[in-house]
Design an enzyme around this catalytic site. Sequence first.
Site, mmCIF file in Angstrom:
data_model
loop_
_atom_site.group_PDB
_atom_site.id
_atom_site.type_symbol
_atom_site.label_atom_id
_atom_site.label_comp_id
_atom_site.label_asym_id
_atom_site.label_seq_id
_atom_site.Cartn_x
_atom_site.Cartn_y
_atom_site.Cartn_z
ATOM 1 N N ASP A 1 31.645 41.617 29.867
ATOM 2 C CA ASP A 1 32.017 41.381 31.256
ATOM 3 C C ASP A 1 30.991 42.023 32.197
ATOM 4 O O ASP A 1 30.372 43.041 31.859
ATOM 5 C CB ASP A 1 33.394 41.974 31.558
ATOM 6 C CG ASP A 1 34.515 41.038 31.168
ATOM 7 O OD1 ASP A 1 34.309 39.820 31.196
ATOM 8 O OD2 ASP A 1 35.603 41.532 30.836
ATOM 9 N N MET A 2 30.838 41.429 33.372
ATOM 10 C CA MET A 2 29.980 42.004 34.404
ATOM 11 C C MET A 2 30.864 42.694 35.436
ATOM 12 O O MET A 2 31.935 42.185 35.784
ATOM 13 C CB MET A 2 29.125 40.929 35.064
ATOM 14 C CG MET A 2 28.010 41.466 35.940
ATOM 15 S SD MET A 2 26.795 42.470 35.048
ATOM 16 C CE MET A 2 25.848 41.204 34.195
ATOM 17 N N GLN B 1 27.507 36.694 38.002
ATOM 18 C CA GLN B 1 28.369 36.525 39.175
ATOM 19 C C GLN B 1 27.601 35.831 40.295
ATOM 20 O O GLN B 1 26.598 36.348 40.787
ATOM 21 C CB GLN B 1 28.863 37.898 39.639
ATOM 22 C CG GLN B 1 29.656 38.624 38.555
ATOM 23 C CD GLN B 1 30.002 40.052 38.922
ATOM 24 O OE1 GLN B 1 31.163 40.362 39.146
ATOM 25 N NE2 GLN B 1 29.017 40.924 39.009
ATOM 26 N N ARG C 1 28.804 33.088 30.792
ATOM 27 C CA ARG C 1 29.940 32.787 31.659
ATOM 28 C C ARG C 1 29.509 32.971 33.112
ATOM 29 O O ARG C 1 29.024 34.030 33.497
ATOM 30 C CB ARG C 1 31.113 33.723 31.359
ATOM 31 C CG ARG C 1 32.321 33.537 32.303
ATOM 32 C CD ARG C 1 33.288 34.709 32.198
ATOM 33 N NE ARG C 1 33.798 34.861 30.857
ATOM 34 C CZ ARG C 1 34.259 36.007 30.360
ATOM 35 N NH1 ARG C 1 34.227 37.116 31.091
ATOM 36 N NH2 ARG C 1 34.709 36.071 29.116
ATOM 37 N N LYS D 1 32.488 33.626 40.103
ATOM 38 C CA LYS D 1 32.104 33.890 41.490
ATOM 39 C C LYS D 1 31.839 35.371 41.715
ATOM 40 O O LYS D 1 30.910 35.740 42.420
ATOM 41 C CB LYS D 1 33.193 33.399 42.452
ATOM 42 C CG LYS D 1 33.292 31.885 42.553
ATOM 43 C CD LYS D 1 34.283 31.493 43.642
ATOM 44 C CE LYS D 1 34.404 29.984 43.759
ATOM 45 N NZ LYS D 1 35.333 29.585 44.849
ATOM 46 N N GLY D 2 32.665 36.237 41.146
ATOM 47 C CA GLY D 2 32.556 37.672 41.365
ATOM 48 C C GLY D 2 33.775 38.185 42.099
ATOM 49 O O GLY D 2 34.280 37.531 43.013
ATOM 50 N N HIS E 1 38.632 28.441 39.086
ATOM 51 C CA HIS E 1 39.889 27.720 39.261
ATOM 52 C C HIS E 1 39.787 26.721 40.407
ATOM 53 O O HIS E 1 40.734 25.987 40.681
ATOM 54 C CB HIS E 1 41.028 28.698 39.570
ATOM 55 C CG HIS E 1 41.146 29.794 38.575
ATOM 56 N ND1 HIS E 1 40.621 31.050 38.770
ATOM 57 C CD2 HIS E 1 41.719 29.816 37.346
ATOM 58 C CE1 HIS E 1 40.862 31.793 37.718
ATOM 59 N NE2 HIS E 1 41.521 31.081 36.838
ATOM 60 N N ARG F 1 42.856 40.172 41.349
ATOM 61 C CA ARG F 1 43.380 38.803 41.322
ATOM 62 C C ARG F 1 44.013 38.448 42.671
ATOM 63 O O ARG F 1 43.882 37.329 43.160
ATOM 64 C CB ARG F 1 44.430 38.652 40.215
ATOM 65 C CG ARG F 1 43.929 38.903 38.810
ATOM 66 C CD ARG F 1 42.892 37.905 38.315
ATOM 67 N NE ARG F 1 41.559 38.091 38.835
ATOM 68 C CZ ARG F 1 40.702 39.037 38.414
ATOM 69 N NH1 ARG F 1 41.061 39.904 37.497
ATOM 70 N NH2 ARG F 1 39.489 39.102 38.920
#
Length: 309
Positions: free
Chosen positions: A135-136, A164, A185, A188-189, A228, A290
């Site tokens: 993961d970033m 990102q 992957r 957007k970030g 999404h 989120r």
Amino acid sequence: MLRQPILLLSRSAQVKKLVSTLPVTSGVVTGYVPGETTDTAVDATRRLVDDGLEVTLDFLGEDTVDAAQAEATVAAYVEVLKALGAAGLTRHAEVSVKLSAIGQALPDHGHKVALENARTICRAARNAGTTVTLDMEDHTTTDSTLAILRDLRKDFPETGAVLQAYLHRTEDDCRSLAYEGSRVRLCKGAYNEPESVAFQDRVDVDKSYVRCLKILLAGDGYPMVATHDPRLVEIASSLASRYGRAQQTYEFQMLYGIRPTEQRRLAEGGDKVRVYVPYGGEWYGYLMRRLAERPQNLSFFLRSLISKK
């Protein structure tokens, strides 16, 4: 307008304590996090795989400044990988790892500790028959994360990367990583970044995302389209067709609990769709990001808190 205040709240110990002690928490959080244990993670994985979806599991935690906690996180990953293997799920499930959760933020030797811990997880993943994606996180860790990725890929070339789109540098990083065998992957970030390093306007972020998509889909690697946004999903499909990409030579990725109907629709249409499934006790920062990404969720969250105190 709400994004930055929510991200600031994600760092608030007082708000975290309030939310964590309310009975409603478990009900709200389970919409985004299926549970805290290995068993709940494996059960969620099995349900998604039965629905024709792929999975990447994230044991929640970040910004670890305690070596013992970093080791505990590594042990959790090794455990879940063994459990996935025993359940026959590793053909369809991998793991995502935040380097700050396995020692990157430790003083003095954080980079080295994170690299060695990541090697342990990559070895466990290979033994189980699956892979790891790094993961970033916020922009201050980007160079270290990409350096660790390069070192890991010497022995574990299947290790995935995350880039990102809101960072100004990401187009160049896409060009560097769009080679054969490279899994990337693109998201957007979700961190609160300064204007000096990141686009601030949503339109500019979307434009950057599309530019990066073009580089990855035209390249020789394996793009993982994490969004999404219905418009970006449509654009990605059109670009894949333009560049002669067959289905299964790239994949869509979406978060657990977000647009599940769309996830199944894409999978039923022949696309590979991977669901990012977080689990574990350190869910607070994840949940707040989120909410920041989708501020409309905040009203639902607050109504739940008020109605079930």
